[in-house]
Design an enzyme around this catalytic site. Structure first.
Site, mmCIF file in Angstrom:
data_model
loop_
_atom_site.group_PDB
_atom_site.id
_atom_site.type_symbol
_atom_site.label_atom_id
_atom_site.label_comp_id
_atom_site.label_asym_id
_atom_site.label_seq_id
_atom_site.Cartn_x
_atom_site.Cartn_y
_atom_site.Cartn_z
ATOM 1 N N LYS A 100 0.738 -1.345 0.051
ATOM 2 C CA LYS A 100 -0.004 0.197 -0.115
ATOM 3 C C LYS A 100 0.945 1.287 0.208
ATOM 4 O O LYS A 100 0.251 2.273 -0.568
ATOM 5 C CB LYS A 100 -1.063 -0.046 1.151
ATOM 6 C CG LYS A 100 -2.344 -0.857 0.910
ATOM 7 C CD LYS A 100 -3.232 -0.601 1.920
ATOM 8 C CE LYS A 100 -4.416 -1.632 1.435
ATOM 9 N NZ LYS A 100 -4.279 -3.043 2.035
ATOM 10 N N GLU A 122 -9.850 7.583 4.177
ATOM 11 C CA GLU A 122 -10.691 6.691 5.166
ATOM 12 C C GLU A 122 -9.790 5.381 5.256
ATOM 13 O O GLU A 122 -8.989 4.920 4.502
ATOM 14 C CB GLU A 122 -12.016 6.332 4.436
ATOM 15 C CG GLU A 122 -11.781 5.354 3.276
ATOM 16 C CD GLU A 122 -11.159 5.859 2.107
ATOM 17 O OE1 GLU A 122 -11.258 6.981 1.742
ATOM 18 O OE2 GLU A 122 -10.725 4.858 1.356
ATOM 19 N N SER A 387 1.713 -9.732 -1.427
ATOM 20 C CA SER A 387 1.238 -8.517 -1.373
ATOM 21 C C SER A 387 1.866 -7.821 0.258
ATOM 22 O O SER A 387 2.035 -6.729 0.308
ATOM 23 C CB SER A 387 -0.056 -7.913 -1.312
ATOM 24 O OG SER A 387 -0.928 -8.678 -0.513
#
Ligand SMILES: *Cc1c(COP(=O)(O)O)cnc(C)c1O
Length: 411
Positions: A100, A122, A387
């Site tokens: 991310k 958010e 990931s």
């Protein structure tokens, strides 16, 4: 149906100027929010091609994030299933332990070039919140993270991380007090503050330009992995695969391989099975619809309201999917498959015990499919996007699966 030969100019042509990937994507916003998103879109198109921006992002990737992350050959795990070789792109070794940060650092740098002083986001499970709080600290910006009260309760360690990194965690107290309400609250805040702030979405979805922007920032994964794999083996992998929640790590992995003779697999969570509320496999069971300002496949009821979804991996339980995936599915270029909770957990423990790597439960879904592929093909190779790392998951896993005794993994 298209094949890899149709994808030579794909990145130049998709999305179009209105943010469409074929019939998916677009930008469906309340009138008041249109200028804010238009400003972000124009700025991105202008800034992302400048040598100064590209060079600064390169330096951040190398010196702060620790890129390039390696490609690793799982020899011991591969041997278990025959002669098909499993390779991992190690996004778990990226700073903060997941992919991310790749797009959060890009979004933060864009904010800096636009002269903004604050990042608004958010978060559901808190992983995106931690990454954006990290970017804000790096750039010396304020950071407001909107989070449902229910999620604040459930994701205590990530709330603490965000606060330690200097972010404000703003509780959202209306409706079900989870991710959907947090998105609404973040949009409202952006509307009030867009002179001073930029909104940073958590995956390759939302209104244009976010699906494109996040895909571009994440494609560092596939660009590196393609080059590394070619250098290691001299050929392309037969297949690449990645887990699909909103779709950011997968698009980052896939887009650099679209024009190559490589089979591509997106792995969605089948959870406890195919009944409503037991999975989040949008591509298998979804229909075309609109959510959070874009059009894609959705798990929705007959009124277009999102259905309840579930996965053991909190990063995968979203009722929609980024619009580019919807296009790639209908074009026939990417195959969408599923892995259940149990298959993901078996893959989790196999990687722990055979390779010494504790993966995120999200990433374990991609690995579970690679194992299935290896068993079926017996030869060739598959490159998996790992990931994230699983440190965030170990308390939950231990409570529910102990140290994996039930899977009888014998080495
Ligand atoms: C958030 C998350 C995902 C899912 O998000 P995508 O946008 O689909 O990539 C997958 N793996 C990890 C480790 C995550 O934190």
């Amino acid at each position: 149906m298209k094949n890899y030969r149709d994808f030579d100019n794909y990145l130049k042509e998709f999305p179009n100027e209105e943010g469409y990937f074929g019939e998916f994507g677009g930008s469906f916003l309340p009138k008041e929010l249109e200028p804010a998103f238009k400003e972000a879109s124009d700025a991105y198109e202008a800034i992302c091609h400048s040598a100064q921006f590209i060079n600064e992002l390169r330096r951040i990737r190398k010196e702060f994030q620790g890129r390039p992350t390696p490609v690793y050959h799982c020899e011991r795990l591969s041997k278990l299933f025959g002669n098909c070789q499993i390779y991992l792109k190690r996004e778990d070794l990226n700073h903060t332990g997941a992919h991310k940060l790749n797009h959060c650092m890009g979004e933060g740098l864009l904010a800096k070039y636009m002269g903004k002083k604050k990042l608004i986001a958010e978060t559901g499970a808190g992983q995106h919140g931690v990454a954006i709080a990290t970017a804000a600290a790096y750039f010396g910006m304020e950071c407001d993270v909107y989070m449902g009260e229910v999620d604040i309760e459930k994701q205590h360690p990530n709330v603490i991380r965000m606060k330690m990194l200097g972010a404000n965690v703003v509780p959202v107290t209306h409706g079900l007090k989870t991710l959907k309400e947090a998105v609404d609250a973040a949009f409202d805040a952006y509307l009030k503050e867009y002179d001073n702030a930029i909104y940073c979405i958590g995956s390759a979805l939302g209104p244009h330009p976010f699906p494109k922007m996040v895909r571009d920032f994440q494609s560092v994964i596939g660009i590196e992995a393609r080059e590394q794999f070619l250098e290691m083996t001299g050929i392309f992998p037969d297949a690449v695969c990645a887990c699909v929640g909103g779709g950011s790590n997968s698009l980052g992995m896939f887009t650099p391989f679209l024009a190559d003779p490589v089979d591509i697999y997106g792995v969605e969570p089948l959870g406890r099975g195919s009944a409503v509320g037991d999975h989040a496999a949008t591509m298998q069971y979804g229909t075309k619809g609109r959510l959070h300002g874009f059009e894609s496949y959705l798990l929705q009821d007959e009124n277009g309201e999102p259905l309840p979804v579930y996965s053991i991996a909190s990063g995968l339980d979203y009722p929609g999917v980024g619009p580019e995936h919807a296009y790639l599915r209908d074009a026939g270029r990417v195959n969408y498959v599923t892995a259940s909770d149990e298959e993901a957990m078996e893959a989790f423990f196999l990687l722990c015990k055979y390779e010494g790597i504790i993966p995120a439960i999200e990433s374990s879904h991609a690995l579970a499919y690679a194992i299935k592929y290896a068993k079926e093909h017996k030869s060739g190779s598959i490159l998996v996007c790992l990931s994230g790392r699983g440190d965030k998951d170990i308390d939950y896993v231990y409570e529910n699966y102990g140290c994996g005794e039930q899977f009888n993994i014998d080495r």
